[in-house]
Design a protein around this motif. Sequence first.
Motif, PDB file in Angstrom:
ATOM      1  N   ASP A  12       1.319 -13.363  -5.370  1.00  0.00           N
ATOM      2  CA  ASP A  12       0.115 -13.107  -6.150  1.00  0.00           C
ATOM      3  C   ASP A  12      -1.055 -12.678  -5.262  1.00  0.00           C
ATOM      4  O   ASP A  12      -2.172 -13.173  -5.399  1.00  0.00           O
ATOM      5  CB  ASP A  12      -0.253 -14.327  -6.999  1.00  0.00           C
ATOM      6  CG  ASP A  12      -1.258 -13.990  -8.086  1.00  0.00           C
ATOM      7  OD1 ASP A  12      -1.279 -12.833  -8.555  1.00  0.00           O
ATOM      8  OD2 ASP A  12      -2.050 -14.880  -8.458  1.00  0.00           O
ATOM      9  N   PHE A  13      -0.791 -11.755  -4.315  1.00  0.00           N
ATOM     10  CA  PHE A  13      -1.816 -11.215  -3.437  1.00  0.00           C
ATOM     11  C   PHE A  13      -2.155  -9.803  -3.876  1.00  0.00           C
ATOM     12  O   PHE A  13      -1.270  -9.016  -4.210  1.00  0.00           O
ATOM     13  CB  PHE A  13      -1.346 -11.184  -1.980  1.00  0.00           C
ATOM     14  CG  PHE A  13      -1.224 -12.536  -1.334  1.00  0.00           C
ATOM     15  CD1 PHE A  13      -2.078 -13.578  -1.656  1.00  0.00           C
ATOM     16  CD2 PHE A  13      -0.254 -12.757  -0.381  1.00  0.00           C
ATOM     17  CE1 PHE A  13      -1.967 -14.815  -1.044  1.00  0.00           C
ATOM     18  CE2 PHE A  13      -0.130 -13.990   0.242  1.00  0.00           C
ATOM     19  CZ  PHE A  13      -0.993 -15.023  -0.092  1.00  0.00           C
ATOM     20  N   SER A  14      -3.443  -9.460  -3.834  1.00  0.00           N
ATOM     21  CA  SER A  14      -3.859  -8.110  -4.214  1.00  0.00           C
ATOM     22  C   SER A  14      -4.088  -7.209  -3.003  1.00  0.00           C
ATOM     23  O   SER A  14      -4.068  -5.992  -3.131  1.00  0.00           O
ATOM     24  CB  SER A  14      -5.128  -8.166  -5.059  1.00  0.00           C
ATOM     25  OG  SER A  14      -6.147  -8.847  -4.354  1.00  0.00           O
ATOM     26  N   GLN A  15      -4.325  -7.786  -1.834  1.00  0.00           N
ATOM     27  CA  GLN A  15      -4.454  -7.041  -0.598  1.00  0.00           C
ATOM     28  C   GLN A  15      -3.585  -7.707   0.461  1.00  0.00           C
ATOM     29  O   GLN A  15      -3.543  -8.942   0.529  1.00  0.00           O
ATOM     30  CB  GLN A  15      -5.896  -7.021  -0.072  1.00  0.00           C
ATOM     31  CG  GLN A  15      -6.840  -6.165  -0.871  1.00  0.00           C
ATOM     32  CD  GLN A  15      -7.603  -6.954  -1.893  1.00  0.00           C
ATOM     33  OE1 GLN A  15      -7.665  -8.164  -1.845  1.00  0.00           O
ATOM     34  NE2 GLN A  15      -8.183  -6.267  -2.849  1.00  0.00           N
ATOM     35  N   LEU A  16      -2.920  -6.891   1.265  1.00  0.00           N
ATOM     36  CA  LEU A  16      -2.082  -7.426   2.332  1.00  0.00           C
ATOM     37  C   LEU A  16      -2.495  -6.793   3.659  1.00  0.00           C
ATOM     38  O   LEU A  16      -2.526  -5.573   3.780  1.00  0.00           O
ATOM     39  CB  LEU A  16      -0.606  -7.105   2.079  1.00  0.00           C
ATOM     40  CG  LEU A  16       0.047  -7.767   0.883  1.00  0.00           C
ATOM     41  CD1 LEU A  16       1.460  -7.225   0.690  1.00  0.00           C
ATOM     42  CD2 LEU A  16       0.082  -9.268   1.067  1.00  0.00           C
TER      43      LEU A  16
END
Length: 157
Positions: free
Chosen positions: A55-59
């Motif tokens: 549930d990450f929007s930026q990596l």
Amino acid sequence: MSTSSSLPTVLAYPPFGAGDKYRGAVVEDLQLPPAFALPSDEAISRAIELAYERDFSQLPVLDGHRRPLGYIDVAALKQRWEAGEASPSDKVATYMTKFKRSRTQPYTLITPATPLAALEQFLQDKLFALVTDHGRKFVLAVVTRQDLDNFVTRRGQ
């Protein structure tokens, strides 16, 4: 990079006082989950899969020495893939947003010891910040404005 322009800037912050809604707290007090980062040669199909699992929007994207190069905006990458503009086997380095570092835009060092008041200043015009060690060798966490808001809410302010 031994020139003075490659040195990170240190965030200035006001001293702890009555108006400090963070009461002198630092990044470490946010109790952030450990960062998840990708090597620059990771396939975008795997990157999207891993981002949605967590549930990450930026990596963050790292080089072979684990230093931050840039980041992937997961939603934008997924849109490009679905539109046929990206192949599942393409490398994330092709689609990452590179961090801008120059004499006029030096790297801003955010560590577990960075005061939250300073972090709030940094996040005024950025979506997130990478928390690293002092030597910028390891990405420890990713922090957003929402993390700051949640911290204030938990403290009942």
